[in-house]
Write a protein that holds these residues in place. Structure first.
Motif, short mmCIF file in Angstrom:
data_model
loop_
_atom_site.label_atom_id
_atom_site.label_comp_id
_atom_site.label_asym_id
_atom_site.label_seq_id
_atom_site.Cartn_x
_atom_site.Cartn_y
_atom_site.Cartn_z
N ALA A 23 5.28 -32.48 21.15
CA ALA A 23 6.28 -31.43 21.41
C ALA A 23 7.39 -31.49 20.37
O ALA A 23 7.88 -32.56 20.00
CB ALA A 23 6.86 -31.60 22.81
N GLY A 24 7.79 -30.32 19.87
CA GLY A 24 8.89 -30.24 18.93
C GLY A 24 8.54 -30.58 17.50
O GLY A 24 9.42 -30.67 16.64
N LYS A 25 7.23 -30.79 17.21
CA LYS A 25 6.79 -31.10 15.85
C LYS A 25 5.89 -29.99 15.33
O LYS A 25 5.17 -29.35 16.09
CB LYS A 25 6.03 -32.43 15.82
CG LYS A 25 6.83 -33.63 16.31
CD LYS A 25 7.98 -33.96 15.36
CE LYS A 25 8.71 -35.22 15.83
NZ LYS A 25 9.83 -35.55 14.94
N ASP A 52 4.86 -20.94 20.49
CA ASP A 52 5.50 -21.65 19.39
C ASP A 52 6.67 -20.85 18.84
O ASP A 52 6.65 -19.61 18.84
CB ASP A 52 4.50 -21.88 18.25
CG ASP A 52 3.42 -22.89 18.60
OD1 ASP A 52 3.76 -23.96 19.12
OD2 ASP A 52 2.25 -22.58 18.36
N LEU A 62 9.43 -21.25 15.36
CA LEU A 62 9.90 -22.00 14.20
C LEU A 62 11.26 -21.45 13.79
O LEU A 62 11.39 -20.25 13.53
CB LEU A 62 8.91 -21.87 13.05
CG LEU A 62 9.33 -22.53 11.73
CD1 LEU A 62 9.43 -24.04 11.88
CD2 LEU A 62 8.34 -22.17 10.62
N THR A 63 12.28 -22.28 13.77
CA THR A 63 13.62 -21.83 13.38
C THR A 63 14.14 -22.67 12.22
O THR A 63 13.76 -23.84 12.07
CB THR A 63 14.61 -21.94 14.57
OG1 THR A 63 14.70 -23.32 14.96
CG2 THR A 63 14.13 -21.12 15.76
#
Length: 240
Positions: free
Chosen positions: A14-16, A214, A216-217
């Motif tokens: 998570a978060g990768k 998903d 992406l920021t």
């Protein structure tokens, strides 16, 4: 999940970022929310109902993916597994799974509408001596064949239009739908989605599992001004 550089299935953190090699080159995998409606995606021991008396002598792994060895040892009756899939909404649906040759020269996966007495997808798969599959479709569309590690292939499909309220059965025949055939095939990672093309693999056990969308920021420290954003995307196989 994602496909690593060794072409093995890995669980994402998570978060990768998911650095994915399923297209044979490195890419950043970003997807919308999806649900795998096929239960026990890697095991036929529960939820699935036996057709005849299939045998299960073992399994193999592909990183974090488990494929079951299932076989038809009865030359007078069909053997395999089936389960009813609770789709939501009518229309074409996405089906995908992983397969590897063992000693059967042919296998079959289909989605049968038992209520209407009609088959919405039939994929008859034959293997050459190296384990390369050839897929013949009767109903539905083969979208993509992906070679992974250990001579395992992921096959991706779109079904013909499905009526969600009917009893739609996913069926797996390790030696095909010819009664006289016998033999074993490795299967795993079954995935049924309310979409027109498959997404990355979502493992399930006793319940359907939904993958969050998903995002992406990246912070950009520009002062207020006009600017241009450029994105380059490959055209996916399912877009045709």
């Amino acid at each position: 999940t994602y496909v690593d550089q060794g072409l093995l299935i890995r669980n994402a953190v998570a978060g990768k970022l998911r650095a994915d090699w399923s297209g044979s080159t490195l890419g950043l995998l970003l997807e919308g929310a999806r649900t795998n409606r096929c239960l026990q995606s890697e095991s036929f021991a529960a939820t699935w109902a036996a057709i005849g008396s299939p045998v299960n002598p073992g399994s193999i792994t592909l990183g974090g993916l488990n494929l079951q060895d299932i076989g038809d040892d009865n030359g007078a009756a069909l053997e395999g597994y089936q389960q009813s899939i609770a789709f939501t909404g009518d229309g074409p649906k996405a089906l995908s799974f992983f397969v590897r040759k063992k000693d059967a020269n042919e296998c079959r996966v289909d989605i049968n509408d038992a209520t209407a007495g009609a088959t919405r997808l039939i994929a008859t798969i034959t293997f050459d001596g190296s384990g390369t599959p050839t897929v013949v479709m009767t109903g539905g569309t083969l979208l993509r064949t992906i070679l992974l590690g250990n001579v395992v292939y992921r096959l991706e499909f779109a079904t013909a239009s499905i009526t969600a309220a009917n009893n739609n059965q996913l069926r797996v025949f390790p030696a095909g739908a010819t009664v006289l055939n016998t033999g074993n095939t490795y299967f795993g990672g079954f995935q049924c989605e309310d979409a027109i093309y498959p997404s990355s693999y979502i493992k399930t056990t006793a319940a359907a599992i939904t993958r969050a969308a998903d995002a992406l920021t990246f912070p950009i420290g520009f002062a207020p001004q006009d600017l241009t954003v450029y994105v380059r995307l490959p055209r996916p196989a399912w877009a045709d």
